[in-house]
Write a protein that holds these residues in place. Structure first.
Motif, mmCIF file in Angstrom:
data_model
loop_
_atom_site.group_PDB
_atom_site.id
_atom_site.type_symbol
_atom_site.label_atom_id
_atom_site.label_comp_id
_atom_site.label_asym_id
_atom_site.label_seq_id
_atom_site.Cartn_x
_atom_site.Cartn_y
_atom_site.Cartn_z
ATOM 1 N N TYR A 32 -4.174 3.179 3.792
ATOM 2 C CA TYR A 32 -5.067 2.562 2.373
ATOM 3 C C TYR A 32 -6.423 4.040 2.388
ATOM 4 O O TYR A 32 -7.150 3.363 2.020
ATOM 5 C CB TYR A 32 -5.448 1.031 2.329
ATOM 6 N N GLY A 58 -2.657 0.511 -3.790
ATOM 7 C CA GLY A 58 -3.929 0.730 -3.806
ATOM 8 C C GLY A 58 -3.745 2.238 -5.534
ATOM 9 O O GLY A 58 -3.092 2.902 -5.350
ATOM 10 N N THR A 59 -4.937 2.147 -5.381
ATOM 11 C CA THR A 59 -6.173 2.521 -7.091
ATOM 12 C C THR A 59 -6.044 4.165 -6.512
ATOM 13 O O THR A 59 -5.789 5.193 -6.907
ATOM 14 C CB THR A 59 -7.137 2.101 -7.957
ATOM 15 N N THR A 81 -0.739 -1.403 -8.152
ATOM 16 C CA THR A 81 -2.826 -1.587 -8.916
ATOM 17 C C THR A 81 -2.563 -1.615 -10.452
ATOM 18 O O THR A 81 -1.680 -1.192 -11.041
ATOM 19 C CB THR A 81 -3.328 -0.248 -8.378
ATOM 20 N N ALA A 83 -5.063 -0.010 -12.393
ATOM 21 C CA ALA A 83 -6.142 0.602 -12.443
ATOM 22 C C ALA A 83 -6.019 1.328 -13.892
ATOM 23 O O ALA A 83 -4.570 1.508 -14.553
ATOM 24 C CB ALA A 83 -6.265 1.931 -11.805
ATOM 25 N N TYR A 101 -6.294 -3.994 -14.290
ATOM 26 C CA TYR A 101 -7.968 -4.885 -14.320
ATOM 27 C C TYR A 101 -8.078 -5.347 -15.570
ATOM 28 O O TYR A 101 -8.463 -6.202 -15.118
ATOM 29 C CB TYR A 101 -8.348 -4.121 -12.730
ATOM 30 N N TYR A 129 -10.784 1.964 -6.902
ATOM 31 C CA TYR A 129 -9.630 0.557 -7.579
ATOM 32 C C TYR A 129 -11.292 -0.669 -7.316
ATOM 33 O O TYR A 129 -10.849 -1.111 -8.583
ATOM 34 C CB TYR A 129 -9.320 0.368 -6.007
ATOM 35 N N ARG A 156 -14.777 0.580 1.382
ATOM 36 C CA ARG A 156 -12.745 0.779 1.716
ATOM 37 C C ARG A 156 -13.025 0.462 3.413
ATOM 38 O O ARG A 156 -13.790 1.489 4.255
ATOM 39 C CB ARG A 156 -12.055 1.908 0.768
ATOM 40 N N PHE A 206 -5.286 -7.603 -6.680
ATOM 41 C CA PHE A 206 -4.590 -6.838 -5.462
ATOM 42 C C PHE A 206 -5.229 -7.196 -3.754
ATOM 43 O O PHE A 206 -4.996 -6.730 -3.120
ATOM 44 C CB PHE A 206 -5.440 -5.703 -5.719
#
Length: 331
Positions: A32, A58-59, A81, A83, A101, A129, A156, A206
């Motif tokens: 990630y 993941g974004t 994701t 996004a 999202y 994200y 993160r 997510f």
């Protein structure tokens, strides 16, 4: 995500594959971290010579891969994701399965306001994200002419949330929308409740619903998670029956979750696209055939693409964790 996809790919391979071709899913771990996504993607494209990229998680990691995807003109299918940057404007090579999202946060804010909850704060991961989720909340609140009560961030792959808890507590919100990973969200919820405050907590999909519930244990009761796929145990859908049957056959050690059914659905839609493309398989022919899949029923879930819409579904439902059982109830 990988487990659910592999189950369906193994099933298809056991039947001879797609037009005689076997599907091989090569998986590399980027932890990630976007800095690891780029060399992993280069390895997949240049050494493994993959036909398509599938199920990136993941974004920030998906964004990091985009220059390579555009340069190679390689299909980038079903990133995990929501996004909006992967949806608008439409990228010819990016195909999303899940709702965005923006869709999830709109559903969350609409439900909260309907319950009389207007003081809404946002706890988000300090990266692409988290900011994508924050943008969704900002837009949903602006549509209702409501200010966001407070915002706070976490880095993160960190659980250092004490400052965020203090900052949001000062605003005394009715609810906190959370856009982060399950460990940091769980820690934020625990510390907030230990401080004596107990607003409603809402997470986007997510977060990983089952992972969040397991991490929270007794502290999970009443925590809300929006979902973009069907309930894995839904008795009414052919899709969920097939999913559980194949999971038991090919991965009996794996329990059904919202995440692995998402991988299963993504694999099923990709296979349908490969079937429709036929024996003369090229990346451009696959893209063209995916864009022609306007309405595909994969067992009670209807999805589809078009030339100007590469998002198969906008379905969002809200669930709540019940007790410490890790079970979910639809609101």
């Amino acid at each position: 995500m990988r487990d659910g996809a592999n189950v369906y790919f193994r099933h298809i391979n056991s039947q001879g594959g797609v037009h005689g071709r076997q599907i091989r899913l090569i998986s590399l771990d980027d932890g990630y971290e976007p800095a690891r996504t780029v060399p992993n993607t280069q390895l997949l494209l240049n050494e493994h010579k993959v036909f398509a990229l599938f199920g990136y998680v993941g974004t920030p990691t998906s964004y990091a891969a985009m220059p390579l995807i555009n340069e190679a003109r390689v299909p980038f299918f079903a990133p995990f994701t929501g996004a909006d940057g992967l949806r608008s404007p439409t990228n010819r090579y990016v195909f999303n399965i899940r709702a965005s999202y923006l869709d999830e946060t709109e559903r969350q804010v609409a439900w909260l306001v309907s319950q009389g909850k207007r003081r809404i704060a946002v706890f988000y991961q300090n990266d692409a994200y988290g900011k994508a989720g924050l943008t969704g909340v900002e837009q949903a609140m602006a549509r209702r002419k409501l200010p966001i009560a407070a915002t706070a961030t976490v880095e993160r792959n960190s659980v250092k949330v004490a400052d965020a808890v203090a900052a949001i507590n000062r605003a005394r919100p009715d609810a906190v929308i959370m856009v982060s990973a399950y460990k940091s969200c769980a820690e934020f919820i625990r510390q907030t409740r230990q401080s004596g405050r107990d607003p409603l907590f809402l997470n986007v999909s997510f977060v990983g619903s089952n992972a969040l519930a397991a991490e929270l244990g007794d502290d999970g009761h009443g925590v809300i998670v929006s979902q973009v796929v069907p309930y894995p145990w839904d008795p009414a859908l052919t899709l969920t029956h097939e999913f559980r049957e194949l999971l038991a056959r090919y991965a009996p050690h794996v329990q059904p979750t919202f995440t692995n059914i998402e991988g299963f659905i993504a694999a099923k839609i990709l296979v349908e696209g490969l079937r429709r493309t036929g024996r003369d398989l090229t990346r451009e022919r696959l893209v063209a055939n995916l864009e022609g899949m306007n309405r595909v029923d994969v067992g009670g879930l209807v999805a589809g693409f078009s030339a100007d819409n590469h998002s198969a579904s906008r379905q969002v439902q809200l669930t709540v964790i019940i007790g410490n059982s890790g079970k979910f109830l639809f609101l």
